[in-house]
Design an enzyme around this catalytic site. Structure first.
Site, PDB file in Angstrom:
ATOM      1  N   LYS A 115      -2.544   9.703   5.729  1.00 34.25           N
ATOM      2  CA  LYS A 115      -1.216  10.001   5.549  1.00 34.25           C
ATOM      3  C   LYS A 115      -0.747   8.888   4.820  1.00 34.25           C
ATOM      4  CE  LYS A 115       2.924  10.248   8.307  1.00 34.25           C
ATOM      5  NZ  LYS A 115       3.817   9.998   9.406  1.00 34.25           N
ATOM      6  N   ASN A 157       5.925  12.464  17.198  1.00 34.40           N
ATOM      7  CA  ASN A 157       5.511  11.245  17.757  1.00 34.40           C
ATOM      8  C   ASN A 157       6.528  10.991  18.705  1.00 34.40           C
ATOM      9  OD1 ASN A 157       3.374   8.273  17.020  1.00 34.40           O
ATOM     10  ND2 ASN A 157       4.860   8.780  18.748  1.00 34.40           N
ATOM     11  N   THR A 158       7.744  10.544  18.182  1.00 32.33           N
ATOM     12  CA  THR A 158       8.864   9.813  18.980  1.00 32.33           C
ATOM     13  C   THR A 158       9.312  11.114  19.830  1.00 32.33           C
ATOM     14  OG1 THR A 158       9.330   8.323  17.347  1.00 32.33           O
ATOM     15  CG2 THR A 158      11.082   8.623  18.888  1.00 32.33           C
TER      16      THR A 158
END
Lengths: 256, 64
Positions: A96, A205-206
């Site tokens: 990525k 993610n967060t």
């Protein structure tokens, strides 16, 4: 739904939820992957620490595709260097691309991302570039050999949701590669909305790392992403611009 | 001295394999870059650090 695969660079996936592994305990990774139903997990590359005995790879179950990012790269050259080191770590050729010149808003540098995509695609990587949603840039990324396009929904780690919704829709409508919404998705409802729009997958993610109960939130995201995907495949009902449309028969009323 | 991960280390004359072992790295979990070039794992034993070399030893960590 069984034949509905996400295809990235010739690899098939059943899950449309790409999980981040940052900012939470290694002990939660296995549960997060399981409850998310994820088949791809992102990682970062950093200077190794000899004192740290634990290695994140020991916490990731077999069969999960690793997606190293190039975070920390400020230009294409640094991203290429990090990607090659990641490949040398021996866990596949997915990458990525994440290139940022700006540390306040963490916005991607689209031009450098195009350059890095071309170099890494020519070098045999499955390249998944993180980008600011811009149709011209997305077309350049396609020509550079990207395997997917990963537009941001809102700034990284903000949990603000689909701030760039209309521009992501343009990419979905015009680009013939999986559009994976990355960064800023904060709630399952936002992930569901992006999937209803036709996004191919969601990266988060967060939203999980800052949730009260991480595995439970992973499960909530999984359900939302699957619901959004089904809704997209089913075809959403139309929206009236004005007025109403009865759901019930307009005959047989109990009146004189 | 050899500059490794931003610090000066007295390991001139040591092979990459020897250094990684003595410093406590798990060679199977790291990648090594020497003077800007990746050192393939198969060459860790034959690659010798020289004075003034600059190296990076990296591994995977959690990230988005």
């Amino acid at each position: 739904m069984n034949g509905d695969k996400l295809v990235i660079g010739g690899h098939e996936f059943n899950s449309r939820f790409i999980l981040g592994s940052g900012k939470y305990s290694l002990n939660l990774i296995e549960a997060a992957i399981k409850d998310a139903g994820a088949e791809i997990i992102t990682l970062a590359v950093r200077r190794a620490n000899t004192k740290e005995q634990e290695n994140i790879l020991d916490y990731i179950p077999e069969g999960i595709t690793l997606l190293p990012n190039t975070s920390g790269a400020r230009n294409a050259e640094e991203a290429v260097r990090i990607a090659r080191l990641a490949r040398e770590l021996g866990c596949g050729n997915f990458v990525k691309i994440e290139i940022m010149r700006d540390s306040k808003y963490l916005l991607p540098d689209n031009q450098e991302t195009i350059k890095a995509t071309e170099i890494l695609a020519n070098d045999g990587f499955v390249v998944m570039p993180y980008m600011y949603p811009d149709l011209s840039v997305a077309r350049d990324l396609v020509n550079a050999g990207a395997a997917t396009i990963m537009p941001l929904a809102s700034p990284i780690g903000s949990n603000k949701g689909l701030a760039t919704k209309d521009f992501i829709q343009i990419l979905i409508d015009e680009i013939d590669l999986p559009i994976i919404v990355d960064a800023g998705i904060g709630k399952p409802s936002q992930a569901c909305e992006a999937m209803e729009m036709g996004a191919a997958a969601i990266m988060a993610n967060t939203a999980l790392a800052t949730a009260g109960n991480l595995p439970l939130m992973a499960s909530a995201f999984r359900n939302a992403i699957e619901a959004g995907r089904k809704a997209y495949l089913a075809g959403l009902g139309r929206v009236l611009t004005r007025g109403a449309s009865a759901s019930d028969p307009l005959t047989g009323f109990l009146r004189d | 001295m050899v500059r490794i991960n931003g610090e000066d280390v007295a390991c001139s004359g040591k092979s990459v394999a020897e250094y990684l072992h003595s410093a406590g790295y798990d060679a199977g979990r790291v990648a090594v870059e020497l003077n800007g070039n990746i050192v393939p794992k198969a060459l860790y034993g034959d690659t010798i650090f020289k004075d003034g070399d600059s190296a990076e030893v990296v591994s995977f960590v959690g990230g988005g």
